[in-house]
Design a protein around this motif. Structure first.
Motif, PDB file in Angstrom:
ATOM      1  N   GLU A 125      -5.942   1.471 -21.588  1.00  0.00           N
ATOM      2  CA  GLU A 125      -5.636   2.820 -21.167  1.00  0.00           C
ATOM      3  C   GLU A 125      -6.145   3.871 -22.146  1.00  0.00           C
ATOM      4  N   LEU A 126      -6.698   3.413 -23.271  1.00  0.00           N
ATOM      5  CA  LEU A 126      -7.224   4.349 -24.247  1.00  0.00           C
ATOM      6  C   LEU A 126      -8.425   5.073 -23.661  1.00  0.00           C
ATOM      7  N   THR A 127      -8.417   6.391 -23.693  1.00  0.00           N
ATOM      8  CA  THR A 127      -9.509   7.153 -23.098  1.00  0.00           C
ATOM      9  C   THR A 127     -10.316   7.929 -24.125  1.00  0.00           C
ATOM     10  N   THR A 128      -9.787   8.127 -25.331  1.00  0.00           N
ATOM     11  CA  THR A 128     -10.493   8.902 -26.352  1.00  0.00           C
ATOM     12  C   THR A 128     -10.335   8.244 -27.717  1.00  0.00           C
ATOM     13  N   LEU A 129     -11.435   8.131 -28.422  1.00  0.00           N
ATOM     14  CA  LEU A 129     -11.412   7.710 -29.824  1.00  0.00           C
ATOM     15  C   LEU A 129     -11.698   8.932 -30.679  1.00  0.00           C
ATOM     16  N   GLN A 130     -10.952   9.135 -31.754  1.00  0.00           N
ATOM     17  CA  GLN A 130     -11.111  10.353 -32.543  1.00  0.00           C
ATOM     18  C   GLN A 130     -10.990  10.066 -34.029  1.00  0.00           C
ATOM     19  N   ARG A 141     -18.225   9.343 -21.465  1.00  0.00           N
ATOM     20  CA  ARG A 141     -19.250   8.890 -22.408  1.00  0.00           C
ATOM     21  C   ARG A 141     -19.895  10.057 -23.138  1.00  0.00           C
ATOM     22  N   GLN A 142     -19.115  11.082 -23.374  1.00  0.00           N
ATOM     23  CA  GLN A 142     -19.571  12.237 -24.143  1.00  0.00           C
ATOM     24  C   GLN A 142     -18.805  12.313 -25.451  1.00  0.00           C
ATOM     25  N   ALA A 143     -19.488  12.852 -26.459  1.00  0.00           N
ATOM     26  CA  ALA A 143     -18.845  13.078 -27.747  1.00  0.00           C
ATOM     27  C   ALA A 143     -18.566  14.565 -27.908  1.00  0.00           C
ATOM     28  N   ARG A 144     -17.578  14.868 -28.751  1.00  0.00           N
ATOM     29  CA  ARG A 144     -17.315  16.253 -29.137  1.00  0.00           C
ATOM     30  C   ARG A 144     -17.243  16.296 -30.653  1.00  0.00           C
ATOM     31  N   VAL A 145     -17.944  17.251 -31.227  1.00  0.00           N
ATOM     32  CA  VAL A 145     -17.938  17.414 -32.672  1.00  0.00           C
ATOM     33  C   VAL A 145     -17.964  18.902 -32.984  1.00  0.00           C
ATOM     34  N   ASP A 146     -17.024  19.320 -33.834  1.00  0.00           N
ATOM     35  CA  ASP A 146     -16.913  20.743 -34.204  1.00  0.00           C
ATOM     36  C   ASP A 146     -16.830  21.643 -32.975  1.00  0.00           C
ATOM     37  N   GLY A 147     -16.157  21.168 -31.920  1.00  0.00           N
ATOM     38  CA  GLY A 147     -15.944  21.991 -30.741  1.00  0.00           C
ATOM     39  C   GLY A 147     -17.076  21.999 -29.736  1.00  0.00           C
ATOM     40  N   ARG A 148     -18.164  21.290 -29.982  1.00  0.00           N
ATOM     41  CA  ARG A 148     -19.271  21.274 -29.024  1.00  0.00           C
ATOM     42  C   ARG A 148     -19.384  19.885 -28.389  1.00  0.00           C
ATOM     43  N   THR A 149     -19.834  19.868 -27.129  1.00  0.00           N
ATOM     44  CA  THR A 149     -20.001  18.620 -26.391  1.00  0.00           C
ATOM     45  C   THR A 149     -21.403  18.076 -26.605  1.00  0.00           C
ATOM     46  N   VAL A 150     -21.485  16.766 -26.814  1.00  0.00           N
ATOM     47  CA  VAL A 150     -22.767  16.114 -27.081  1.00  0.00           C
ATOM     48  C   VAL A 150     -22.963  14.995 -26.066  1.00  0.00           C
ATOM     49  N   ASP A 151     -24.072  15.051 -25.341  1.00  0.00           N
ATOM     50  CA  ASP A 151     -24.418  13.967 -24.418  1.00  0.00           C
ATOM     51  C   ASP A 151     -25.077  12.835 -25.193  1.00  0.00           C
ATOM     52  N   LEU A 152     -24.709  11.604 -24.837  1.00  0.00           N
ATOM     53  CA  LEU A 152     -25.226  10.424 -25.521  1.00  0.00           C
ATOM     54  C   LEU A 152     -25.938   9.504 -24.540  1.00  0.00           C
ATOM     55  N   THR A 153     -26.953   8.800 -25.017  1.00  0.00           N
ATOM     56  CA  THR A 153     -27.527   7.732 -24.216  1.00  0.00           C
ATOM     57  C   THR A 153     -26.545   6.561 -24.199  1.00  0.00           C
ATOM     58  N   GLU A 156     -26.441   4.835 -27.623  1.00  0.00           N
ATOM     59  CA  GLU A 156     -25.800   5.695 -28.622  1.00  0.00           C
ATOM     60  C   GLU A 156     -24.291   5.694 -28.442  1.00  0.00           C
ATOM     61  N   PHE A 157     -23.854   5.716 -27.186  1.00  0.00           N
ATOM     62  CA  PHE A 157     -22.421   5.682 -26.901  1.00  0.00           C
ATOM     63  C   PHE A 157     -21.779   4.413 -27.453  1.00  0.00           C
ATOM     64  N   VAL A 158     -22.386   3.256 -27.172  1.00  0.00           N
ATOM     65  CA  VAL A 158     -21.818   1.983 -27.622  1.00  0.00           C
ATOM     66  C   VAL A 158     -21.802   1.913 -29.146  1.00  0.00           C
ATOM     67  N   LEU A 159     -22.860   2.403 -29.786  1.00  0.00           N
ATOM     68  CA  LEU A 159     -22.922   2.386 -31.249  1.00  0.00           C
ATOM     69  C   LEU A 159     -21.853   3.285 -31.856  1.00  0.00           C
ATOM     70  N   LEU A 160     -21.703   4.493 -31.325  1.00  0.00           N
ATOM     71  CA  LEU A 160     -20.682   5.397 -31.851  1.00  0.00           C
ATOM     72  C   LEU A 160     -19.280   4.841 -31.602  1.00  0.00           C
ATOM     73  N   GLU A 161     -19.081   4.229 -30.445  1.00  0.00           N
ATOM     74  CA  GLU A 161     -17.782   3.614 -30.162  1.00  0.00           C
ATOM     75  C   GLU A 161     -17.464   2.541 -31.198  1.00  0.00           C
ATOM     76  N   MET A 162     -18.460   1.739 -31.554  1.00  0.00           N
ATOM     77  CA  MET A 162     -18.236   0.692 -32.549  1.00  0.00           C
ATOM     78  C   MET A 162     -17.819   1.294 -33.888  1.00  0.00           C
ATOM     79  N   PHE A 163     -18.503   2.354 -34.310  1.00  0.00           N
ATOM     80  CA  PHE A 163     -18.144   3.006 -35.571  1.00  0.00           C
ATOM     81  C   PHE A 163     -16.725   3.570 -35.518  1.00  0.00           C
ATOM     82  N   LEU A 164     -16.372   4.211 -34.399  1.00  0.00           N
ATOM     83  CA  LEU A 164     -15.054   4.831 -34.290  1.00  0.00           C
ATOM     84  C   LEU A 164     -13.934   3.797 -34.200  1.00  0.00           C
ATOM     85  N   ARG A 165     -14.246   2.606 -33.750  1.00  0.00           N
ATOM     86  CA  ARG A 165     -13.234   1.549 -33.724  1.00  0.00           C
ATOM     87  C   ARG A 165     -13.083   0.869 -35.083  1.00  0.00           C
TER      88      ARG A 165
END
Length: 219
Positions: A125-130, A141-153, A156-165
């Motif tokens: 049920e987890l929907t956001t990693l922060q 499958r979008q990132a947000r950083v410093d208040g702006r939305t970033v589209d990912l391939t 890139e999404f899977v890689l960032l998810e791995m780092f955030l986990r």
């Protein structure tokens, strides 16, 4: 029982896949063209799609693009005779979760299917990693950083998810290759470094730290 959509226009291959998956406890459905594949994938709620590229009435790349544009996040494992680097990258960047070429070992395909299904279950049920000002929405499958939305391939999404986990943990290139690309060996390319640089360009140069001789860490 997980429901698997097999998209394959070669009857011998689709029959082999259907029998093998059914014998291993899955509920497979077979379609043989792009239009049927998209209708099934968007409307019938499968747990995973095994997708060929060379299809009548819309190729697999078009099906994959349409699925992701429709916000269908069902895991997709591409299974195709096309084995060029360009085709592989087109599939992964288009939103595929894995890519296998024919001829293939059924045992390896089965392992990859199970891995992708486990990944999906772990999200729960987890929907956001922060972490700090960096957030990753697992649904869009979008990132947000410093208040702006970033589209990912997709990759890139899977890689960032791995780092955030694994915040604060040094991840080796071998670990990243295994988890993000499914490799159990180093193919001798700099693909990990290329994707880390891409994330830094989008999220900020300081978002991922290089630990020399060991790998990468967030932050």
């Amino acid at each position: 029982m997980s429901r698997i959509l097999i998209v394959e226009d070669e009857p011998n291959i689709s029959s082999f896949l259907e029998k093998g998956l059914r014998a291993n406890g899955f509920t497979p459905t077979v379609v043989a063209d792009g239009e049927s594949a998209l209708a099934h994938a968007v409307g019938l709620g499968f747990d995973l799609v095994v997708l060929d590229i060379g299809l009548p009435r819309g190729d697999g790349f078009a099906v994959l693009r349409a699925m992701r544009q429709a916000r269908v996040d069902t895991p997709v494992v591409i299974l195709t005779a096309r084995d060029t680097t360009r085709d592989t990258l087109t599939g992964l960047e288009g939103g595929a979760d894995d890519y296998m070429t024919k001829p293939f070992e059924f045992a390896e395909l089965l392992a990859r299917i199970r891995l992708r299904l486990r990944d999906r279950e772990r999200v729960g049920e987890l929907t956001t990693l922060q972490l700090g000002d960096l957030a990753l929405d697992l649904r869009t499958r979008q990132a947000r950083v410093d208040g702006r939305t970033v589209d990912l391939t997709a990759r890139e999404f899977v890689l960032l998810e791995m780092f955030l986990r694994h915040p604060g943990q040094v991840l080796s290139r071998e670990q990243i290759l295994s988890q993000v690309w499914g490799y159990d060996f180093d193919p001798g390319s700099n693909i990990v470094d290329v994707y880390v640089r891409a994330l830094r360009r989008k999220l900020g140069a300081e978002c991922i730290t290089t630990v020399r001789g060991m790998g990468y860490r967030l932050p």
